[in-house]
Scaffold this active site. Sequence first.
Site, PDB file in Angstrom:
ATOM      1  N   HIS A 120       0.837  -1.214   0.000  1.00 27.58           N
ATOM      2  CA  HIS A 120       0.000   0.000   0.000  1.00 27.58           C
ATOM      3  C   HIS A 120       0.861   1.248   0.000  1.00 27.58           C
ATOM      4  CE1 HIS A 120       0.297   1.202   4.354  1.00 27.58           C
ATOM      5  NE2 HIS A 120       0.443  -0.095   4.568  1.00 27.58           N
TER       6      HIS A 120
ATOM      7  N   ASP B  65       6.373   1.635   6.560  1.00 27.71           N
ATOM      8  CA  ASP B  65       4.946   1.282   6.476  1.00 27.71           C
ATOM      9  C   ASP B  65       4.249   2.233   5.492  1.00 27.71           C
ATOM     10  OD1 ASP B  65       2.411   0.259   6.985  1.00 27.71           O
ATOM     11  OD2 ASP B  65       2.162   1.391   8.833  1.00 27.71           O
TER      12      ASP B  65
ATOM     13  N   ARG C 106      -8.206  -5.514  18.764  1.00 28.06           N
ATOM     14  CA  ARG C 106      -7.614  -6.623  18.017  1.00 28.06           C
ATOM     15  C   ARG C 106      -7.883  -7.879  18.858  1.00 28.06           C
ATOM     16  NH1 ARG C 106      -4.356  -3.759  14.174  1.00 28.06           N
ATOM     17  NH2 ARG C 106      -5.057  -1.598  14.425  1.00 28.06           N
TER      18      ARG C 106
ATOM     19  N   ASP D 197      -0.600   4.468   0.783  1.00 26.75           N
ATOM     20  CA  ASP D 197      -1.083   5.492   1.707  1.00 26.75           C
ATOM     21  C   ASP D 197      -0.284   5.407   3.001  1.00 26.75           C
ATOM     22  OD1 ASP D 197      -2.473   2.942   2.066  1.00 26.75           O
ATOM     23  OD2 ASP D 197      -3.573   3.942   3.677  1.00 26.75           O
TER      24      ASP D 197
ATOM     25  N   GLU E  99      -5.026   1.394   2.992  1.00 30.17           N
ATOM     26  CA  GLU E  99      -4.818   0.335   3.981  1.00 30.17           C
ATOM     27  C   GLU E  99      -4.938   0.859   5.407  1.00 30.17           C
ATOM     28  OE1 GLU E  99      -2.754  -2.453   6.665  1.00 30.17           O
ATOM     29  OE2 GLU E  99      -2.299  -0.346   6.278  1.00 30.17           O
TER      30      GLU E  99
END
Length: 477
Positions: free
Chosen positions: A94, A125, A356, A96, A159
């Site tokens: 990704h 990232d 999570r 973004d 993402e």
Amino acid sequence: MNTNKKPAEWLAESLKYEDALLADLKTLLAIASVRDDAAATEDAPLGPKTKKALMKWEEIAKRDGFKTGDFKGLVGYAELGDHDAPESLDVIGHLDVMPEGEGWTKDPFTPVIEDGRLYARGASDDKGPSMIAYYAVKMLKDMGLPMKRRVRLVMGIDEESDWTGMDDFFATEGYPTMGFSPDAEFPIINGEKGNVSQVVRFDGTNGGTVKLVSFAAGQRPNMVPGTAKATIETADAAAVVTALDAYLASESRVKAEAKVTGNSVALTFYGKQVHGAVPETGENAGTYMANFLQQFDFGGNAKGFLTFLGTAVHDDSVASKIGAIKHDDLMGDLSMNIGIQHFDDGQPGFINLNFRYPQNTTPEAIGAAVKGGLSTDFTATVAIEGHAQGPHYVSGDDPLVKTLLDVYREHTGMPATEQVIGGGTFGRLLKRGVAFGAMFEGVPDTMHQADEFYPVADLTRAMAIFAEAIYRLANED
């Protein structure tokens, strides 16, 4: 199937591309590709910067002779091998990035190399790993190696938020036989916890002798807020300052300051911003600020808001105090991040709690626990919002997992076993999808943090691993 190339030979081949890889990566890192709904247009549905990053990546892939495609301005792809091959491998990254956040010592969108580290938002990232994977496939293309399975590079631009366009892309363009996302760490991530945001919504009512005028912390659900700001009105501002000094004397994990203007006190708390998948490694500035403020005579929803943040969920990354705590032997503990906290007097407010969770609980059970954690004087609703995902796991016996671990061991000489994380990657979009690299063991994880970086020496090291892994997966029986 395997080549006769040894790991050192793959690395030597990768080193030939280091300068070109760095040049293209720096170009992408200079684009502040943060999703911006306020600037969205029909042509750029997630804002102009994410679209600019995607167009630049597609331009690079066309320059290098790949067959490319664009899906609704949301997903780009480049192919190597026979488009109509019965089996295929996808590598999904990704472009973004998260907002820069606070605490940078460098311009987050002016990439710079210092002490062997490439600093920029997106360096680890996920622009860095995505371009490493891109160059691994480019190297295979340049080498003219055969590909029994089609290899497709896929780049998304959402993402970090809602994964916009990804499900539609695969439903339209086809799912691969298997794949991986270079958006985590080595040696492999073959299990990912479920991911759901429970949002508490309420009206900003006040009461009591102290008024909460405003309270703001956090930028995204999947970031631990590093800074929080509030303004209160009180007849005794000096007492607030004295109480703050006493609080900081007993609580060393955060810093704070107060500015008094008449009956108004402006507070700023400083914690530690980290990735929301590992909230236990950070310090949530917002919940600390609420923990401090709740001692004063607030009323209405202001009191309930501060009590919930400052007591029910404060300093409790496993959500034990509200009863959402869960653990299983495969996926470990449920984790909770209080990502965005917002209160304005007289206006609607909200708290975003991002969970999570392992396989032995559900979003509904988590939501019930959140509701149970609200005090009786807090008039609020709780509902799931955003892109919810269930737990994902690919067996360690799957040939995909075995091959990736074998390649990692051969290149590093390190032991390698399967693992489960709280973070979510595009690997979970595929039934046989995992995350593989590109952060090596022992490298500090700076994803979603200030001064994010990726070691320059690891660019070609990871590229060599990706190249052999992709080659083997594209050709093994």
